[in-house]
Design a protein around this motif. Structure first.
Motif, PDB file in Angstrom:
ATOM      1  N   UNK A  71       0.834  -1.200   0.000  1.00 46.83           N
ATOM      2  CA  UNK A  71       0.000   0.000   0.000  1.00 46.83           C
ATOM      3  C   UNK A  71       0.871   1.252   0.000  1.00 46.83           C
ATOM      4  N   UNK A  72       1.966   1.244   0.772  1.00 49.38           N
ATOM      5  CA  UNK A  72       2.868   2.396   0.789  1.00 49.38           C
ATOM      6  C   UNK A  72       3.463   2.624  -0.597  1.00 49.38           C
ATOM      7  N   UNK A  73       3.826   1.544  -1.281  1.00 48.47           N
ATOM      8  CA  UNK A  73       4.334   1.688  -2.644  1.00 48.47           C
ATOM      9  C   UNK A  73       3.274   2.292  -3.545  1.00 48.47           C
ATOM     10  N   UNK A  74       2.010   1.879  -3.353  1.00 50.16           N
ATOM     11  CA  UNK A  74       0.913   2.427  -4.159  1.00 50.16           C
ATOM     12  C   UNK A  74       0.697   3.909  -3.852  1.00 50.16           C
ATOM     13  N   UNK A  75       0.837   4.282  -2.564  1.00 54.98           N
ATOM     14  CA  UNK A  75       0.669   5.693  -2.195  1.00 54.98           C
ATOM     15  C   UNK A  75       1.657   6.564  -2.957  1.00 54.98           C
ATOM     16  N   UNK A  76       2.893   6.114  -3.061  1.00 55.50           N
ATOM     17  CA  UNK A  76       3.900   6.881  -3.785  1.00 55.50           C
ATOM     18  C   UNK A  76       3.503   7.068  -5.246  1.00 55.50           C
ATOM     19  N   UNK A  77       2.931   6.037  -5.852  1.00 62.16           N
ATOM     20  CA  UNK A  77       2.481   6.151  -7.244  1.00 62.16           C
ATOM     21  C   UNK A  77       1.307   7.115  -7.345  1.00 62.16           C
ATOM     22  N   UNK A  78       0.354   6.978  -6.407  1.00 63.10           N
ATOM     23  CA  UNK A  78      -0.824   7.847  -6.452  1.00 63.10           C
ATOM     24  C   UNK A  78      -0.439   9.309  -6.258  1.00 63.10           C
ATOM     25  N   UNK A  79       0.468   9.565  -5.321  1.00 54.83           N
ATOM     26  CA  UNK A  79       0.885  10.937  -5.077  1.00 54.83           C
ATOM     27  C   UNK A  79       1.616  11.508  -6.295  1.00 54.83           C
ATOM     28  N   UNK A  80       2.419  10.693  -6.956  1.00 55.19           N
ATOM     29  CA  UNK A  80       3.123  11.147  -8.153  1.00 55.19           C
ATOM     30  C   UNK A  80       2.143  11.500  -9.264  1.00 55.19           C
ATOM     31  N   UNK A  81       0.971  10.849  -9.254  1.00 60.99           N
ATOM     32  CA  UNK A  81      -0.059  11.117 -10.261  1.00 60.99           C
ATOM     33  C   UNK A  81      -0.973  12.273  -9.857  1.00 60.99           C
ATOM     34  N   UNK A  82      -0.668  12.925  -8.718  1.00 59.71           N
ATOM     35  CA  UNK A  82      -1.435  14.091  -8.312  1.00 59.71           C
ATOM     36  C   UNK A  82      -2.699  13.800  -7.538  1.00 59.71           C
ATOM     37  N   UNK A  83      -2.820  12.590  -6.982  1.00 65.79           N
ATOM     38  CA  UNK A  83      -4.027  12.230  -6.243  1.00 65.79           C
ATOM     39  C   UNK A  83      -3.864  12.571  -4.759  1.00 65.79           C
TER      40      UNK A  83
END
Length: 263
Positions: A71-83
């Motif tokens: 989930x932490x890895x996913x958070x980094x992706x989501x934040x990079x996408x501006x979410x």
């Protein structure tokens, strides 16, 4: 706005996941102004196409309880996408301890060590909690908001009470543990009530074996049932005249105020 809620599907998380994710998502959908969906944490772990699609189209992602490594890895992706990402915490962390690992609860994926879990809270945009007391657990530079639990009242409006020739005191909506009952003083109080009032009967839903053995030993009038799925709980309430919940220790006191303690 499009909101995606990520909840665990384990039995331990079923009741709070309904209050913190499904009920809120349904309310958002009914407004017709915004959209909301609920996906399983396990689907995020496995990065299924449906989970990726739900998160890709979301403006806001709300994570209920669990910050595992995937989930932490996913958070980094989501934040990079501006979410925007919110983590919803309804369990006390105590002295900066992590939430129980999913692996310990029989779920998928490893939990994070305490220091990693605490550090991961800095990655999100906000923290929400159903109990104002729990917000004292976290000292992180992100906003913390008290968001009460909400019940889906539509599930309760058409229920008719089941009458009986006795007064029924009930406990349930999750595990009823001997330790909490004894430490809170509720168990000894109920024993005295039942001894003094022959027309009182205990009804326990999800009582652990230690509690059942104790009640058998003292011969207290009661009816015990196994764990009740969340969708069946409203019907169980129609059989009760009085509902109680034990509160023992600092952890449960800080949780007080959530729907678990008010239904």
């Amino acid at each position: 706005m499009i909101v995606t809620y990520v909840r665990s599907s384990t039995i331990e998380d079923q009741y709070p996941a309904i209050w913190r994710c499904e009920t809120l998502a349904g309310a958002i959908q009914r407004t017709g102004l915004n959209q909301a969906t609920v996906i399983d944490l396990e689907a995020v772990h496995e990065s299924t196409p449906a989970a990726r699609a739900a998160c890709d189209r979301a403006d806001l992602i709300v994570l209920h309880r669990h910050l595992t490594a995937p989930v932490v890895e996913a958070i980094l992706r989501w934040k990079a996408a501006g979410k925007k990402v919110i983590v919803d915490l309804d369990e006390p962390l105590g002295q900066r301890l992590p939430l129980p690992a999913l692996a310990a609860a029989g779920g998928p994926g490893p939990g994070l060590p305490a220091e990693d879990f605490y550090a991961s809270l800095r990655l999100v945009d906000a923290i929400t909690s159903p109990s104002a007391r729990l917000t004292d657990d976290w000292e992180v530079p992100v906003p913390i908001f008290h968001v009460p639990d909400f019940l889906d009242l539509g599930r309760y409006l058409d229920l008719m009470p089941v009458h009986a020739d006795c007064i029924r005191i009930g406990l349930g909506g999750g595990q009823v543990a001997y330790a909490s009952m004894a430490e809170s003083g509720l168990l000894s109080a109920l024993v005295r009530v039942c001894q003094q009032r022959p027309n009182v009967k205990l009804m326990l839903f999800g009582a652990d074996q230690s509690l059942i053995r104790y009640l058998d030993r003292i011969g207290l009038p009661r009816e015990t049932r196994g764990w009740v799925p969340a969708e069946e709980w409203p019907q169980c309430l129609t059989q009760l005249d009085i509902g109680l919940a034990p509160i023992a220790g600092q952890a449960e006191r800080r949780k007080a105020g959530s729907a678990y303690w008010n239904t």
